[in-house]
Design a protein around this motif. Structure first.
Motif, PDB file in Angstrom:
ATOM      1  N   LEU C  80       0.812  -1.218   0.000  1.00 18.65           N
ATOM      2  CA  LEU C  80       0.000   0.000   0.000  1.00 18.65           C
ATOM      3  C   LEU C  80       0.845   1.267   0.000  1.00 18.65           C
ATOM      4  N   GLY C  81       2.174   1.074  -0.066  1.00 16.48           N
ATOM      5  CA  GLY C  81       3.047   2.235  -0.176  1.00 16.48           C
ATOM      6  C   GLY C  81       3.273   2.982   1.122  1.00 16.48           C
ATOM      7  N   ILE C  82       2.924   2.355   2.242  1.00 19.42           N
ATOM      8  CA  ILE C  82       3.178   3.007   3.527  1.00 19.42           C
ATOM      9  C   ILE C  82       4.691   2.993   3.762  1.00 19.42           C
ATOM     10  N   ARG C  83       5.230   4.153   4.098  1.00 19.04           N
ATOM     11  CA  ARG C  83       6.674   4.280   4.249  1.00 19.04           C
ATOM     12  C   ARG C  83       7.181   3.507   5.464  1.00 19.04           C
ATOM     13  N   ARG C  84       8.235   2.720   5.258  1.00 17.73           N
ATOM     14  CA  ARG C  84       8.827   1.985   6.381  1.00 17.73           C
ATOM     15  C   ARG C  84       9.836   2.839   7.118  1.00 17.73           C
ATOM     16  N   TRP C  85       9.817   2.718   8.428  1.00 21.36           N
ATOM     17  CA  TRP C  85      10.765   3.424   9.286  1.00 21.36           C
ATOM     18  C   TRP C  85      12.174   2.888   9.110  1.00 21.36           C
ATOM     19  N   ASP C  86      12.216   1.601   8.850  1.00 21.60           N
ATOM     20  CA  ASP C  86      13.523   0.966   8.840  1.00 21.60           C
ATOM     21  C   ASP C  86      14.170   1.046   7.455  1.00 21.60           C
ATOM     22  N   GLY C  87      13.590   1.859   6.578  1.00 20.02           N
ATOM     23  CA  GLY C  87      14.206   2.035   5.265  1.00 20.02           C
ATOM     24  C   GLY C  87      13.889   0.929   4.274  1.00 20.02           C
ATOM     25  N   GLY C  88      13.093  -0.070   4.691  1.00 19.95           N
ATOM     26  CA  GLY C  88      12.706  -1.138   3.761  1.00 19.95           C
ATOM     27  C   GLY C  88      11.871  -0.578   2.611  1.00 19.95           C
ATOM     28  N   GLU C  89      11.717  -1.362   1.578  1.00 21.23           N
ATOM     29  CA  GLU C  89      11.020  -0.872   0.384  1.00 21.23           C
ATOM     30  C   GLU C  89       9.503  -0.928   0.527  1.00 21.23           C
ATOM     31  N   SER C  90       8.860   0.031  -0.059  1.00 22.73           N
ATOM     32  CA  SER C  90       7.404   0.017  -0.177  1.00 22.73           C
ATOM     33  C   SER C  90       7.045   0.374  -1.608  1.00 22.73           C
ATOM     34  N   GLU C  91       5.874  -0.028  -1.996  1.00 20.97           N
ATOM     35  CA  GLU C  91       5.405   0.289  -3.347  1.00 20.97           C
ATOM     36  C   GLU C  91       5.468   1.803  -3.577  1.00 20.97           C
ATOM     37  N   ALA C  92       6.001   2.214  -4.695  1.00 24.42           N
ATOM     38  CA  ALA C  92       6.163   3.643  -4.963  1.00 24.42           C
ATOM     39  C   ALA C  92       5.201   4.141  -6.036  1.00 24.42           C
ATOM     40  N   ASP C  93       4.580   3.227  -6.748  1.00 23.20           N
ATOM     41  CA  ASP C  93       3.720   3.645  -7.858  1.00 23.20           C
ATOM     42  C   ASP C  93       2.294   3.877  -7.352  1.00 23.20           C
ATOM     43  N   PRO C  94       1.848   5.114  -7.293  1.00 30.02           N
ATOM     44  CA  PRO C  94       0.525   5.394  -6.731  1.00 30.02           C
ATOM     45  C   PRO C  94      -0.596   4.732  -7.526  1.00 30.02           C
ATOM     46  N   ARG C  95      -0.382   4.504  -8.812  1.00 31.26           N
ATOM     47  CA  ARG C  95      -1.407   3.843  -9.630  1.00 31.26           C
ATOM     48  C   ARG C  95      -1.596   2.394  -9.192  1.00 31.26           C
ATOM     49  N   LYS C  96      -0.493   1.716  -8.978  1.00 27.73           N
ATOM     50  CA  LYS C  96      -0.593   0.316  -8.526  1.00 27.73           C
ATOM     51  C   LYS C  96      -1.339   0.225  -7.199  1.00 27.73           C
ATOM     52  N   ILE C  97      -1.024   1.148  -6.311  1.00 22.54           N
ATOM     53  CA  ILE C  97      -1.669   1.142  -4.988  1.00 22.54           C
ATOM     54  C   ILE C  97      -3.170   1.411  -5.140  1.00 22.54           C
ATOM     55  N   TRP C  98      -3.469   2.374  -5.978  1.00 21.12           N
ATOM     56  CA  TRP C  98      -4.893   2.703  -6.182  1.00 21.12           C
ATOM     57  C   TRP C  98      -5.653   1.508  -6.768  1.00 21.12           C
ATOM     58  N   GLN C  99      -5.014   0.818  -7.708  1.00 23.88           N
ATOM     59  CA  GLN C  99      -5.655  -0.347  -8.316  1.00 23.88           C
ATOM     60  C   GLN C  99      -5.923  -1.428  -7.252  1.00 23.88           C
ATOM     61  N   LEU C 100      -4.951  -1.646  -6.404  1.00 24.25           N
ATOM     62  CA  LEU C 100      -5.095  -2.650  -5.347  1.00 24.25           C
ATOM     63  C   LEU C 100      -6.265  -2.280  -4.419  1.00 24.25           C
TER      64      LEU C 100
END
Lengths: 471, 471, 471
Positions: C80-100
Motif C-alpha cells: 500500500l506504499g506506507i513508508r517503512r521506518w527501517d528504510g525497507g522498500e514500499s510500493e512507490a507507484d501510486p497507480r498500482k496502490i490505487w488499483q489494489l
C-alpha cells in the motif's frame, strides 16, 4: 404555550401493525391494579392521610432525577432549596424554585423524568399546557391549591391510582410505628414494609457501631456477640413480617458474597464492631452477611432483593454540604458470576429461597444475569433499575434477557420511587414498553398473539405478586 | 390446541419494504447446502447409521438449553431423568419426563429453543399443533414411532437436511474409530473431526496428568518431557488431519496467551505435570499452550478456534451429582486485547495462520474483537455463540462488528450443537437474521441490493467454507 | 459498472412517517455551517493553500481506516506504499496502490469508510460509478487531475464545504508557525489550534525526557523542577491561546487522575524525568497531570478534552516497521467512575471548568458517562469516537446517554479526522443520524416536533460552538 405531549399511543412503535397489537395488549392491562412491591414512599402518608404541601415540596425537593439534571447545567442545590447539612443558606421561596425549574424544563426532553412529570401534570392535575417560564406561576398556584383538596390526600390518591399494594422500605432499627398505625386503621393489607438491614450490616457507615448497639437495645439480644447479632436480626425480621414484610432489601456496593467459618465470622464481626476495620474487611463482612441473610430467608421465606453496584455519594464536597441521595450516586461495573458463587454454593438449590437480582450495569444482562437466572431455581431478575428505569432501559432489559431467561424468571415492574404521584405514570411506561416488546415478537412471528396476551398480564400484574409472595 | 407458529416470514422485520427484501434475499440462500464446520454431534451416528431412540432421549436428555430453563423453574434434574454420577435415582419413564416437559412448554416463548423445537416438530415430523399438556403423549408416541423409520436414520436425515459437511469435535486422545469407519464406507468427505486438545492442555482438570500419560502411550513419545509432549501433540494433529480435520478448538476459561522461554516452558510443564500446580500456573500453562498451538497451526495450516470465557460447572452441588454440561456454565467477562497480545506479538502477522475468535461477552464485539479482526490478518470472528446464538444475539453481533470489521472478517454460521435434528432450524435462523440485517442496510441505502445478494450468499455458505479451509 | 449509492434518504429509517420527519429535520440543518472543534487536519494546508497531490496520497496513505481493513485481509502495508521506518522498500507507484485498493473495495460495504469515500467521490468530484477494478485507473486519473485545479485548493474547499471553523491539534512543543502564518493572512478566525501536551506529559514515550528539556528551552523555564515544568506548561497554554486555541486535548491510555501532595509530585516528577520510571509511575504521573491540567483550565478557561482507552500500537512488529497511527490501535475497557474521582473531588464543582469526555468503551455510556455528565456541572460528553464514529455507533450513543444526560450535556459532533475532504461527509452522517434519532422520538410521542427542530439545530451547530467556547 405548547400542549403537554401525552399521546395515547406514546412509546408504541410507529409501524401500524405493531402499534395496533401493542395498543390492544396495552388496553388489556392498562387498568389492572398496581402492585408496587419495592419502593420508598413514606408510610406516614398512608398512616395519617394528611394533604401534601406545595408543588415545589412535592415535585422538586425530593426528586434527585430532577435536581441532578439541573445541577449538571450549573444550577446550585442552594438555588433549588435543598437543605444544607452544615446550616448554610438555601433558597426558601418555593415559588422562586419552581420558576427556576420551569425555566429549565427544556433540559428534560428525552428523559423519563419529563414523561413522568408530564403524565402527572396532565393525568393527575388535568393541566394541558407544557410547563415553561411563562406559565410557571400558574402551574405552581394551581397544583398547590389542588393539593389542599381532600381528593389529593394520600389514601384518596391510592384509590384513584388503583394501587392494590405498596411496599415501603425501612431500616432494621425502624419502629414501624406508622405501619402499626396503618394496621390499626384496618388498612393493613395495602401498605407493607420491607426489611432493609444495611444500616446494621454495612460497617463502612459512620453510624454502624451505634446502629448495632441500638439493635441490641431494641431486641434485648447481646449484639456484641456474633450469635446475639444474628439472633437480633432474626427477631427484627419476625417483627417486620408482622408488619406485612414479605421481602428484604440489600443495597450493597457490590454483589460479593462469602462463606466463612463460624470462627472467622466471629473474628470478623468483632473487628468491624471495633470501628477500626479496613475497607476490605467491611466488604468481606457485607459479603458474609448476604450469605447469612440468605440463610435466614431459607428459614423464614422472606424474598431477598439485592441492589448492588452504586458508587454512593460520588461528589465529595456536595456530600459534605447536602448528604446522601442528592443525585450523585454513580453506577459501577458489577460482577455477579464470581461474586454470588459462595452464596449459591451454599444455598443455590434451596427450594425455599427466592433472590431477586438487580443491576446498574447493563453489560451483565445477557452475559451473567440471564444465564444465572435461567439456571438457578432461587434466582429471578428484577426489572431495569434506576438509571435504566426508562423506555430505552426497559427495552434493553427485555431484548437482552428474554432469550436466555424467558419471561418467567423476571418479576414484573418495581417503581422504586419516593415520588408517590408518579407511580401510575411509571407503571404505565413499563406496561407500554412490555406490550411494545411483545407486539414486536408477535409481528415477527416469534410468539403467538394469545401468548403475548397471557404474558402481558403476567408482566403487568401476576409475576410481581408471585415473586414477592403477595398472593 | 394451538397451532405451531412457523410463519414463512418469521424473524423478518414487519415493515413491508424491508420484509420484502429480506424475503427475497432469504429465498436466494434458503436452499444452499449446510456447512457445519463446528459442532458436537456424535460420529457414531454417521458411522453406523442406527435409528435414534425415543422423543425424550432425543430432545430432552441431551439438551442443556431445555433442562436449564426447566431447572430454573424448580424442576429437578432427577425428574427430568438426567443420570446421576453418584448412582442416585432419576426418573426412568421417558413418557413421564416428556409430559413434564410439555407441561412447562409455556416457559419457552421468546427463547431460541422454542423456535428450534417448533421448527423440528413441524418441519421434520410434520406436526402442526403446538406442544402442550394435552397433546404431550400423542407427540411422544408419534415422534418415537417416526424415529424408528428408515427415513429418520442419521444418514437419511443428513441428505434430507442438505448437509454438505459436518465437523464433530474430539479430544486429543480419541481413537477416531468412528471417523475411521465413516471413511471406510466411502463417506469420508462429509463428516470430519476437529482436534480439541483441552484434555491434555488444561492442567486444572482432574484427569490431566493421566491424559498426558495416555498421550505418551498413544504416540510413543516421552510426554514427561516438554519436547516429547509437543512432538506428541504434533503427531496427534497429523492423525486428526488424516481423519479430515482442518481445524482445532480450544475451550479455555480465558483468552490468555503467553510467550515464555523454552526453559520457562520446561519448568512450568514439569510443575503442572506434578499434579501440584496452582491455579495461576495452570492458567499460565494454558496461555503458553495457545501460543504453542498457534505455532503448530502456522506449520500445518490447521485453523484455530478459541472459545473462551465460560465459567464451567458453576453450580457446585449439581456438578457433584450430575457432572459437566448440565446447563450451569455461566459466561464471564473476557478480555482479548491484552490476553492475545503475546500470541499476536509472535505470530500475528503470519501468512499461514487463521484464528477464529468466539466470545460469550458481547461487550467486546465493538470494543475489542472487531478492531482486532479489522486489523490482524490472522484473526477472524466466529458467529454469535451459545447464549447469543439467537435472533437478538445474532443481530447484536452484526450491528456491533460490521462497521469496523466488515463482513469478510467473519466466518458465517456455526450451529455448535449436539442436537442433530435442530441443525437445519439453527442455520435457518442464522440465514433469516443475516438477510434481515442486510435488508435493513438496503432500505436505508447503506449497501446496494446487488451487494446484499452477494453478501447473503457469502454469509450463508462461502465464508464458512473458506474460513475453515473446506474448499 | 454499478452506480455509487448516495440516496438522498440514506441512513433514515424506512418507515415513511419517521423518514418524512427525519428528512424535514435534516433539511433544516443540512446547510448549517460546519463547526469542527476537534480534528487532525494539517495547518500547512490552510496556511499556504497549495494543491493536494494524487488520489493515492490523499485517500489511502493517510487513512488508517482504509488500510487497516485491507491489511486485515492480507494486503501488506508495503503493497500500500506506507513508508517503512527501517528504510525497507514500499510500493512507490501510486497507480498500482490505487488499483489494489479498488480491487478490494468490495470489503467495505457496511463500514463508514465506504459511505465517507462514496460521498467524497460523488459530491466532491462528481463521480457516479462505484469504484471497482475496472474503473480504478479512470478514477485515479480523474481525481488526480481535479486535485490540480484551483477550486480544489484547501481554502477553496473550506469555503465550498461551508466550514465556519476548524481546530487542528498540535503538541506542546509545536512552534505554531503555520497558524501564525494563517493569522498573518487575515484568516485567523477560521483555523485554530488545540493544545495537546501528551508529548511532555506521557513519560512512557521514548522522547519524553528530551521533550521536557525542549519545553524548557522554548519557554525559558527550568523544566527540571516541578514548578518550572508547570510554569512552562502555563506559558505554552497562553501561547496556544494566542493562536486561537480554546481547548486542550489529552490522549491517555486510561482516564486515571490523581491528587498528590506537592512533595509527592516533586518526587514523582524527578523519577519520571530520570528516564528510569516504572509503568505504574508513568501512569500515576499522567493521572496527576490530568488533575494539574484541569487546575490550569480552571485558571485560564480552556476546555479540556479527555480521549482515553486506546491500546496504541498493539501490533509490535508492525510498529517497529511502520510506527504510530497505522491502524493497530485497539480500544480497551475503560473505567471513569473511579478514575476521575480524584480530579472531580478537587475541581468537580468549579464554575469555570469544562471537561469533555470521550470513550472507546461503549459499555460506559449508560453506566458511567451519562450519570457523571448528568450530575457534574463541569462534565459533558463528546460524540461517539473513532471506531464508533459511524451510524450504528452514533445511534448507540444517543440511545444510551439521552435518558440520563439529556441532549444539553452533549457537545455536538467532532469529525476528529485528518481526511480533510471527508469532513462534510462525516458531519452529514452525524446530522442524518441525529435527525433520525429525533424523528423516532417524535413518532413515538416522546418529544414534540417543535422540540425536535430546536434540538436538531443544537446538535448540528450550537452545542459545539458553546461547548468549545467558540461563540
Amino acid at each position: 404555550m405548547k400542549p403537554i405531549l401525552l399521546h395515547e399511543d406514546r412509546l408504541f412503535p410507529v409501524d401500524e401493525k405493531t402499534r395496533g397489537i401493542a395498543r390492544e395488549l396495552y388496553q388489556s392491562v392498562r387498568d389492572l391494579p398496581i402492585i408496587s412491591p419495592h419502593g420508598h414512599t413514606d408510610p406516614r402518608w398512608f398512616a395519617y392521610d394528611e394533604n401534601f404541601g406545595n408543588a415545589t415540596e412535592l415535585f422538586i425537593l425530593p426528586d434527585h432525577y430532577v435536581f441532578r439534571m439541573l445541577y449538571s447545567q450549573g444550577i446550585t442545590l442552594e438555588q433549588l432549596g435543598i437543605r444544607r447539612w452544615d446550616g448554610g443558606e438555601s433558597e426558601a421561596d418555593p415559588r422562586k424554585i419552581w420558576q427556576l425549574f420551569a425555566d429549565h424544563y427544556y433540559l428534560f426532553p428525552g428523559t423519563p423524568s419529563r414523561m413522568w412529570l408530564d403524565t402527572v401534570f396532565k393525568n393527575v392535575f388535568g393541566l394541558s399546557d407544557m410547563l415553561c417560564s411563562d406559565n410557571a406561576m400558574d402551574y405552581y398556584e394551581f397544583i398547590t391549591a389542588e393539593l389542599a383538596k381532600p381528593e389529593y390526600k394520600p389514601r384518596a390518591l391510592m384509590d384513584r391510582f388503583n394501587i392494590e399494594l405498596i411496599a415501603t422500605t425501612e431500616g432494621a432499627l425502624d419502629s414501624l410505628t406508622h405501619h402499626g398505625h396503618i394496621k390499626d386503621t384496618g388498612w393493613d393489607k395495602r401498605v407493607i414494609t420491607t426489611f432493609r438491614p444495611d444500616d446494621v450490616v454495612d460497617a463502612s457507615r459512620e453510624d454502624f457501631v451505634t446502629n448495632v448497639a441500638k439493635l441490641g437495645e431494641i431486641t434485648g439480644e447481646d449484639t456484641t456477640s456474633w450469635n446475639g447479632y444474628l439472633a437480633a436480626l432474626r427477631q427484627r425480621r419476625q417483627f417486620f413480617r408482622e408488619h406485612g414484610a414479605t421481602a428484604t432489601d440489600h443495597g450493597h456496593p457490590t454483589a460479593a458474597t462469602a462463606d466463612l467459618s463460624v470462627a472467622e465470622c466471629e473474628s470478623l464481626f468483632s473487628k468491624v464492631l471495633s470501628g477500626d476495620s479496613s475497607a476490605a474487611e467491611q466488604e468481606l463482612f457485607r459479603a458474609q452477611m448476604l450469605t447469612e441473610l440468605a440463610g435466614m430467608s431459607v428459614e423464614d421465606g422472606m424474598v431477598m432483593q439485592i441492589h448492588p453496584g452504586s458508587f454512593r455519594n460520588h461528589n465529595e464536597s456536595l456530600f459534605k454540604k447536602f448528604g446522601r441521595d442528592k443525585g450523585h450516586d454513580i453506577p459501577m461495573q458489577t460482577d455477579y458470576v464470581n461474586a454470588l458463587k459462595p452464596l449459591l454454593n451454599k444455598y443455590g438449590n434451596e427450594k425455599n429461597l427466592n433472590i431477586i437480582l438487580f443491576t446498574l450495569d447493563e453489560t451483565v444482562y445477557a452475559r451473567e444475569l440471564a444465564p444465572l437466572a435461567g439456571h438457578y431455581p432461587c434466582l429471578k431478575l428484577g426489572p431495569a433499575w434506576w438509571f435504566h428505569d426508562s423506555p430505552e432501559g426497559m427495552l434493553r432489559f427485555r431484548h437482552n434477557v428474554t432469550e436466555t431467561a424467558g419471561f418467567y424468571n423476571t418479576v414484573g415492574f418495581n417503581d422504586d420511587t419516593r415520588a408517590f404521584l408518579s407511580i401510575p405514570a411509571r407503571h404505565d411506561v413499563a406496561r407500554r414498553i412490555d406490550c411494545r416488546f411483545l407486539a414486536q415478537l408477535v409481528v415477527e412471528h416469534r410468539v403467538a398473539d394469545w401468548e403475548a396476551a397471557e404474558l402481558a398480564q403476567q408482566l403487568s400484574y401476576n409475576l410481581a405478586k408471585n415473586a414477592y409472595n403477595l398472593g
